[in-house]
Design an enzyme around this catalytic site. Sequence first.
Site, PDB file in Angstrom:
ATOM      1  N   GLU A   1       9.916   8.619 -17.000  1.00  0.00           N
ATOM      2  CA  GLU A   1       8.532   9.038 -17.283  1.00  0.00           C
ATOM      3  C   GLU A   1       8.117   8.659 -18.703  1.00  0.00           C
ATOM      4  O   GLU A   1       6.994   8.209 -18.943  1.00  0.00           O
ATOM      5  CB  GLU A   1       8.403  10.553 -17.100  1.00  0.00           C
ATOM      6  CG  GLU A   1       8.572  10.999 -15.663  1.00  0.00           C
ATOM      7  CD  GLU A   1       8.758  12.514 -15.578  1.00  0.00           C
ATOM      8  OE1 GLU A   1       7.750  13.229 -15.575  1.00  0.00           O
ATOM      9  OE2 GLU A   1       9.916  12.965 -15.542  1.00  0.00           O
TER      10      GLU A   1
ATOM     11  N   HIS B   1       0.833  -1.220   0.000  1.00  0.00           N
ATOM     12  CA  HIS B   1       0.000   0.000   0.000  1.00  0.00           C
ATOM     13  C   HIS B   1       0.860   1.260   0.000  1.00  0.00           C
ATOM     14  O   HIS B   1       0.423   2.299   0.493  1.00  0.00           O
ATOM     15  CB  HIS B   1      -0.948   0.032   1.203  1.00  0.00           C
ATOM     16  CG  HIS B   1      -1.683  -1.258   1.438  1.00  0.00           C
ATOM     17  ND1 HIS B   1      -2.944  -1.508   0.944  1.00  0.00           N
ATOM     18  CD2 HIS B   1      -1.307  -2.388   2.085  1.00  0.00           C
ATOM     19  CE1 HIS B   1      -3.324  -2.725   1.295  1.00  0.00           C
ATOM     20  NE2 HIS B   1      -2.343  -3.294   1.987  1.00  0.00           N
TER      21      HIS B   1
ATOM     22  N   SER C   1      14.446  21.896 -16.796  1.00  0.00           N
ATOM     23  CA  SER C   1      13.216  22.621 -17.085  1.00  0.00           C
ATOM     24  C   SER C   1      13.569  23.918 -17.802  1.00  0.00           C
ATOM     25  O   SER C   1      14.588  24.533 -17.519  1.00  0.00           O
ATOM     26  CB  SER C   1      12.485  22.928 -15.777  1.00  0.00           C
ATOM     27  OG  SER C   1      11.650  24.060 -15.932  1.00  0.00           O
TER      28      SER C   1
ATOM     29  N   LYS D   1      15.543  22.608 -11.574  1.00  0.00           N
ATOM     30  CA  LYS D   1      14.973  21.289 -11.832  1.00  0.00           C
ATOM     31  C   LYS D   1      15.932  20.326 -12.525  1.00  0.00           C
ATOM     32  O   LYS D   1      16.721  20.698 -13.379  1.00  0.00           O
ATOM     33  CB  LYS D   1      13.704  21.415 -12.707  1.00  0.00           C
ATOM     34  CG  LYS D   1      12.531  22.049 -12.044  1.00  0.00           C
ATOM     35  CD  LYS D   1      11.891  21.208 -10.948  1.00  0.00           C
ATOM     36  CE  LYS D   1      11.202  19.966 -11.460  1.00  0.00           C
ATOM     37  NZ  LYS D   1       9.874  20.246 -12.014  1.00  0.00           N
TER      38      LYS D   1
END
Length: 456
Positions: A289, A155, A276, A282
């Site tokens: 991804e 979980h 970024s 960043k």
Amino acid sequence: MKLWGGRFEKDTDKLLEEFNASIDVDARMYEQDIKGSIAHAMTLHKAGILSDDELKEIVDGLNGILNDIKEGKVEFTKENEDIHMNIEALLTSRIGEAGKKLHTARSRNDQVALDLRLYMRDEIKGIIELLKSMVNTLLDIAEDNVDTLMPGYTHLQRAQPITLAHHMLAYCSMFLRDIGRLEDCVKRMNFSPLGSGALAGTTYNLDREYTAQLLGFDGVTPNSLDAVSDRDHGIEFLSAAAIIMMHLSRFCEELVLWNSKEFSFIEMDDSFATGSSMMPQKKNPDAAELIRGKTGRVYGDLIALLTLMKGLPLAYNKDMQEDKEAIFDGIDTLKACIRVFDGMMKTIKFNKDNMRNSAKYGYMNATDMADYLVKKGMPFRKAHEVVGKVVKKALDDRCALEDLSIDTLRSFSDLFEDDIYEVLDLYKCVQSRSVIGGPAKEMVHMTINEFRKALT
Ligand code: ARG
């Protein structure tokens, strides 16, 4: 004139010609098409349909075309529709009459079925190699981290301590099954459809076994209708590809989480991260991804092919020309993802201290405390309840279980003795799980060895 133009009185509308042509997609099967044609020519020769000279002209002609394509000297045309007719037209333009005999006892229907099998067979073997080297990378990481404690989750809540090695081996297990699925898929598709003709076989006395042998097949397809209209191999491959992508995607999801400041378990190497355009601070895990994102694309390829096939009457239907876009996209996407994933994993830095620290806080030794009481005679359900209360006490006191004094512990059960502190040691918690498949060091080493062997 078209290769099939005999019964037509008008030219094909340009709109349809453009729409019908598949050369832009199927040109990549040129090598398989030529190999298949050479084997077919040899079979025709064996059946007495081609003379020695004709066979030689055809084989030399085809090999010449193969070389020229490889050297970028050939331009395919849409007028010739697909790779099969482009090569045949080219052959005839180069060698004349003998070229016109090549398509005897053959249809594009068994030809395309053959080419696709040959092409997929080659590609799948390549994908298996890529997967093997990727699993080896994961095994290297496992080997370096048999002692790196980290939380195991259920979980997404800290559950029981494990090691980074154990976590890596979980994924190795999945990818080894994936390799098995791909090998299986090749086994089932490795039968030659040549000799099936358009749908009903051929009147010529072709030695199909001979063609199959020449092309490295394990045998011949047993039914001509099925042979020209079966695309199970494409569906099986894309199913296996979808499962591999699902495994990669789960892994990537974890890497994205682990790469966040909140987890700080890993740091992507600069060479496998991106920045970024607006936020200077960043450093993003784009590779992970994108692999996660491209998973949807491969699922799409599978669904496209399943949907394409579901309503088709036997045997060949032109709808099936659409199969290649899905299959090729699946192949290309999967290969790119495995390569990038492997590169990313080779360069990732694991923040082992942060992993260990996370393992320390989270009461992950609570099961071990319960097992301790069980070993001293308490029924498990009762022990579960007692330890639950101990956890509550530790939560109130904002401390770990092992920080509670023996007197405090004994106020919950007099079965607690000084040896409990040894049991609560996280490293011991891991080492005591020495069951087959468990995270204990000796088991992990054994599994690494087994997996390495499986990869050879
Ligand atoms: N380009 C076609 C395909 O990929 C080849 C087979 C065409 N056969 C036919 N009878 N039209 O499916």
